[in-house]
Design a protein around this motif. Structure first.
Motif, PDB file in Angstrom:
ATOM      1  N   ILE A 105       0.831  -1.198   0.000  1.00 28.70           N
ATOM      2  CA  ILE A 105       0.000   0.000   0.000  1.00 28.70           C
ATOM      3  C   ILE A 105       0.867   1.250   0.000  1.00 28.70           C
ATOM      4  CG2 ILE A 105      -1.672   1.360   1.315  1.00 28.70           C
ATOM      5  CD1 ILE A 105      -2.803  -1.207   2.416  1.00 28.70           C
ATOM      6  N   GLU A 106       0.554   2.180  -0.887  1.00 28.86           N
ATOM      7  CA  GLU A 106       1.137   3.518  -0.871  1.00 28.86           C
ATOM      8  C   GLU A 106       0.195   4.421  -0.094  1.00 28.86           C
ATOM      9  OE1 GLU A 106       4.208   5.973  -1.657  1.00 28.86           O
ATOM     10  OE2 GLU A 106       4.054   4.148  -2.873  1.00 28.86           O
ATOM     11  N   ALA A 107       0.722   5.168   0.871  1.00 28.29           N
ATOM     12  CA  ALA A 107      -0.106   6.019   1.727  1.00 28.29           C
ATOM     13  C   ALA A 107       0.321   7.470   1.594  1.00 28.29           C
ATOM     14  CB  ALA A 107      -0.022   5.579   3.184  1.00 28.29           C
ATOM     15  N   LEU A 108      -0.653   8.344   1.374  1.00 31.55           N
ATOM     16  CA  LEU A 108      -0.425   9.786   1.326  1.00 31.55           C
ATOM     17  C   LEU A 108      -1.050  10.405   2.573  1.00 31.55           C
ATOM     18  CD1 LEU A 108       0.403  12.413  -0.180  1.00 31.55           C
ATOM     19  CD2 LEU A 108      -1.883  12.369  -1.223  1.00 31.55           C
ATOM     20  N   PRO A 109      -0.252  10.735   3.604  1.00 29.71           N
ATOM     21  CA  PRO A 109      -0.823  11.334   4.817  1.00 29.71           C
ATOM     22  C   PRO A 109      -1.477  12.679   4.505  1.00 29.71           C
ATOM     23  CG  PRO A 109       1.425  10.557   5.201  1.00 29.71           C
ATOM     24  CD  PRO A 109       1.199  10.523   3.718  1.00 29.71           C
ATOM     25  N   LEU A 110      -2.677  12.872   5.024  1.00 28.18           N
ATOM     26  CA  LEU A 110      -3.439  14.079   4.730  1.00 28.18           C
ATOM     27  C   LEU A 110      -3.615  14.979   5.948  1.00 28.18           C
ATOM     28  CD1 LEU A 110      -6.248  12.402   2.605  1.00 28.18           C
ATOM     29  CD2 LEU A 110      -4.363  13.798   1.727  1.00 28.18           C
ATOM     30  N   ALA A 111      -3.989  14.387   7.079  1.00 34.04           N
ATOM     31  CA  ALA A 111      -4.311  15.190   8.255  1.00 34.04           C
ATOM     32  C   ALA A 111      -4.410  14.277   9.469  1.00 34.04           C
ATOM     33  CB  ALA A 111      -5.624  15.945   8.050  1.00 34.04           C
ATOM     34  N   GLN A 112      -4.648  14.890  10.609  1.00 34.44           N
ATOM     35  CA  GLN A 112      -4.929  14.160  11.840  1.00 34.44           C
ATOM     36  C   GLN A 112      -6.245  14.663  12.424  1.00 34.44           C
ATOM     37  OE1 GLN A 112      -1.591  14.721  14.483  1.00 34.44           O
ATOM     38  NE2 GLN A 112      -0.586  12.871  13.745  1.00 34.44           N
ATOM     39  N   GLU A 113      -6.863  13.817  13.219  1.00 36.79           N
ATOM     40  CA  GLU A 113      -8.045  14.245  13.947  1.00 36.79           C
ATOM     41  C   GLU A 113      -7.998  13.665  15.351  1.00 36.79           C
ATOM     42  OE1 GLU A 113     -11.509  12.875  11.895  1.00 36.79           O
ATOM     43  OE2 GLU A 113     -10.999  10.771  12.101  1.00 36.79           O
ATOM     44  N   ALA A 114      -8.556  14.422  16.286  1.00 33.94           N
ATOM     45  CA  ALA A 114      -8.632  13.973  17.677  1.00 33.94           C
ATOM     46  C   ALA A 114      -9.985  13.325  17.918  1.00 33.94           C
ATOM     47  CB  ALA A 114      -8.439  15.149  18.620  1.00 33.94           C
ATOM     48  N   LEU A 115     -10.004  12.278  18.730  1.00 32.91           N
ATOM     49  CA  LEU A 115     -11.244  11.596  19.086  1.00 32.91           C
ATOM     50  C   LEU A 115     -11.782  12.183  20.385  1.00 32.91           C
ATOM     51  CD1 LEU A 115     -10.218   7.903  18.332  1.00 32.91           C
ATOM     52  CD2 LEU A 115     -11.335   9.546  16.812  1.00 32.91           C
ATOM     53  N   SER A 116     -13.099  12.253  20.486  1.00 35.98           N
ATOM     54  CA  SER A 116     -13.765  12.791  21.673  1.00 35.98           C
ATOM     55  C   SER A 116     -14.744  11.771  22.228  1.00 35.98           C
ATOM     56  CB  SER A 116     -14.516  14.086  21.327  1.00 35.98           C
ATOM     57  OG  SER A 116     -13.631  15.086  20.883  1.00 35.98           O
ATOM     58  N   LEU A 117     -15.047  11.915  23.491  1.00 37.17           N
ATOM     59  CA  LEU A 117     -16.111  11.127  24.092  1.00 37.17           C
ATOM     60  C   LEU A 117     -17.431  11.840  23.805  1.00 37.17           C
ATOM     61  CD1 LEU A 117     -16.775   8.696  26.047  1.00 37.17           C
ATOM     62  CD2 LEU A 117     -16.995  10.468  27.820  1.00 37.17           C
ATOM     63  N   ILE A 118     -18.385  11.103  23.277  1.00 31.72           N
ATOM     64  CA  ILE A 118     -19.681  11.675  22.909  1.00 31.72           C
ATOM     65  C   ILE A 118     -20.773  10.966  23.706  1.00 31.72           C
ATOM     66  CG2 ILE A 118     -21.325  12.043  21.018  1.00 31.72           C
ATOM     67  CD1 ILE A 118     -18.929  12.083  19.103  1.00 31.72           C
ATOM     68  N   GLY A 119     -21.635  11.746  24.328  1.00 33.60           N
ATOM     69  CA  GLY A 119     -22.734  11.159  25.096  1.00 33.60           C
ATOM     70  C   GLY A 119     -22.890  11.821  26.449  1.00 33.60           C
ATOM     71  N   TYR A 120     -23.402  11.041  27.426  1.00 38.22           N
ATOM     72  CA  TYR A 120     -23.749  11.582  28.745  1.00 38.22           C
ATOM     73  C   TYR A 120     -23.046  10.784  29.844  1.00 38.22           C
ATOM     74  CZ  TYR A 120     -27.405  13.856  26.015  1.00 38.22           C
ATOM     75  OH  TYR A 120     -28.084  14.600  25.083  1.00 38.22           O
ATOM     76  N   PRO A 121     -21.755  11.055  30.067  1.00 39.78           N
ATOM     77  CA  PRO A 121     -21.045  10.355  31.143  1.00 39.78           C
ATOM     78  C   PRO A 121     -21.467  10.915  32.507  1.00 39.78           C
ATOM     79  CG  PRO A 121     -19.639  12.029  30.200  1.00 39.78           C
ATOM     80  CD  PRO A 121     -20.895  12.019  29.370  1.00 39.78           C
ATOM     81  N   GLU A 122     -21.201  10.152  33.540  1.00 38.16           N
ATOM     82  CA  GLU A 122     -21.448  10.659  34.883  1.00 38.16           C
ATOM     83  C   GLU A 122     -20.540  11.864  35.140  1.00 38.16           C
ATOM     84  OE1 GLU A 122     -21.428   7.695  38.000  1.00 38.16           O
ATOM     85  OE2 GLU A 122     -21.723   6.114  36.505  1.00 38.16           O
ATOM     86  N   GLN A 123     -21.097  12.867  35.802  1.00 38.78           N
ATOM     87  CA  GLN A 123     -20.349  14.105  36.022  1.00 38.78           C
ATOM     88  C   GLN A 123     -19.087  13.878  36.858  1.00 38.78           C
ATOM     89  OE1 GLN A 123     -21.017  17.265  34.645  1.00 38.78           O
ATOM     90  NE2 GLN A 123     -22.294  15.915  33.380  1.00 38.78           N
TER      91      GLN A 123
END
Length: 309
Positions: free
Chosen positions: A155-173
């Motif tokens: 596989i040839e890979a062309l790096p484009l960008a990065q992204e950060a992952l977030s927690l989505i939803g309703y965690p306990e405070q």
């Protein structure tokens, strides 16, 4: 008949001077005079009257000037027509995208390709990695978006960008932390082990695999209560409060735009690359689409929707 000599002849007539014509066409004046002399010798007729006041066309010169204008104009049109055919980029280009990438890139990509390369026919497939990889390695996709920063033997890979992952939803405070007043709460990565999570199924190239690797490095258990290979239903579970999920915040559009999301610390980042098989022979249309993808992701980096590599 020498086309170059005709061009020089027109320049001499148009600028009314051998000196000026030589300057414009970028040749020495003696060389220009030699071209004119050769042209007159070829036709065995005088084409110009030379005097201290400049030059003037003879009757034969007027005839040649008229024909030379037509000939050179036709040559220019022929060149433009041939170049336009040669430059016309056409063909089919197939691309596989995971849902989180498709949400941001598909419409801008379609619009840009339609505007700039109307003869190119895009085939876009959205799905999770194992399905896409199967199509990719069977050469039914020209490109695939993968969350990796390097290529491989195949596989040839062309790096484009990065992204950060977030927690989505309703965690306990109690699991959240506010470092300073008036700042958005964050969730320490160690606290994620206490949360019931809904995540995609595992695959070697997928988000779930990366999350489990990060958790394992910190000896955190992953409490997956539901596996869903559907972005829509992952977000619906979070919206209904059934479980939290971990995704890039860029997927929060439409009815999910107001879903609570929390920055994970330390960040979980993933690199996004456009990939193709090393053995593949990319057609000009594929190269054109690759350039458009780079431009679009570059714009997303500039607006802060993605992070620079």
């Amino acid at each position: 008949m020498d086309i170059k000599a005709l061009r020089y002849f027109l320049a001499i007539v148009d600028y009314g001077s051998l000196t000026k014509a030589a300057e414009v066409v970028g040749v020495a004046q003696p060389a220009l005079s030699q071209q004119l002399t050769a042209l007159e010798a070829e036709f065995d007729v005088q084409l110009l009257h030379r005097s201290s006041k400049g030059i003037a066309l003879t009757n034969a010169g007027r005839v040649l000037y008229r024909h030379a204008c037509t000939i050179l104009r036709q040559l220019s049109l022929a060149s433009d027509d041939v170049k336009s055919i040669g430059a016309k980029i056409s063909g089919k280009v197939s691309i596989g995208l995971p849902p989180t990438v498709a949400a941001r890139l598909v419409m801008p990509l379609i619009k840009a390709v339609r505007e700039r390369f109307p003869e190119v026919r895009l085939q876009i497939f959205e799905g999770l990695n194992e399905y896409m990889l199967e199509r990719f390695f069977n050469q039914r996709l020209d490109f695939i978006f993968l969350f990796r920063s390097t290529g491989s033997q195949t596989i040839e890979a062309l790096p484009l960008a990065q992204e950060a992952l977030s927690l989505i939803g309703y965690p306990e405070q109690r699991l959240l932390r506010v470092d300073q007043p008036d700042t958005a709460p964050i969730i320490p990565i160690e606290n994620l082990g206490s949360l019931p999570l809904v995540l995609p199924g595992n695959s070697q190239e997928g988000l779930r695999h990366q999350i489990e690797e990060v958790f394992a490095q910190r000896s955190i258990d992953v409490n997956v209560v539901v596996e869903l290979d559907s972005l829509k239903h992952l977000l619906e579970c979070a919206r209904e409060g059934l479980a939290c999920t971990i995704l890039p915040t860029s997927v929060l559009v439409g009815e999910n735009a107001n879903l609570p999301h929390y920055q994970i610390q330390p960040e979980i980042r993933r690199s996004l690359s456009l990939c193709w098989l090393r053995s593949a022979q990319l057609i000009p249309a594929a190269h054109a689409v690759k350039e458009v993808v780079q431009e679009i992701t570059g714009q997303l980096v500039n607006t802060g929707e993605l992070m620079s590599i």
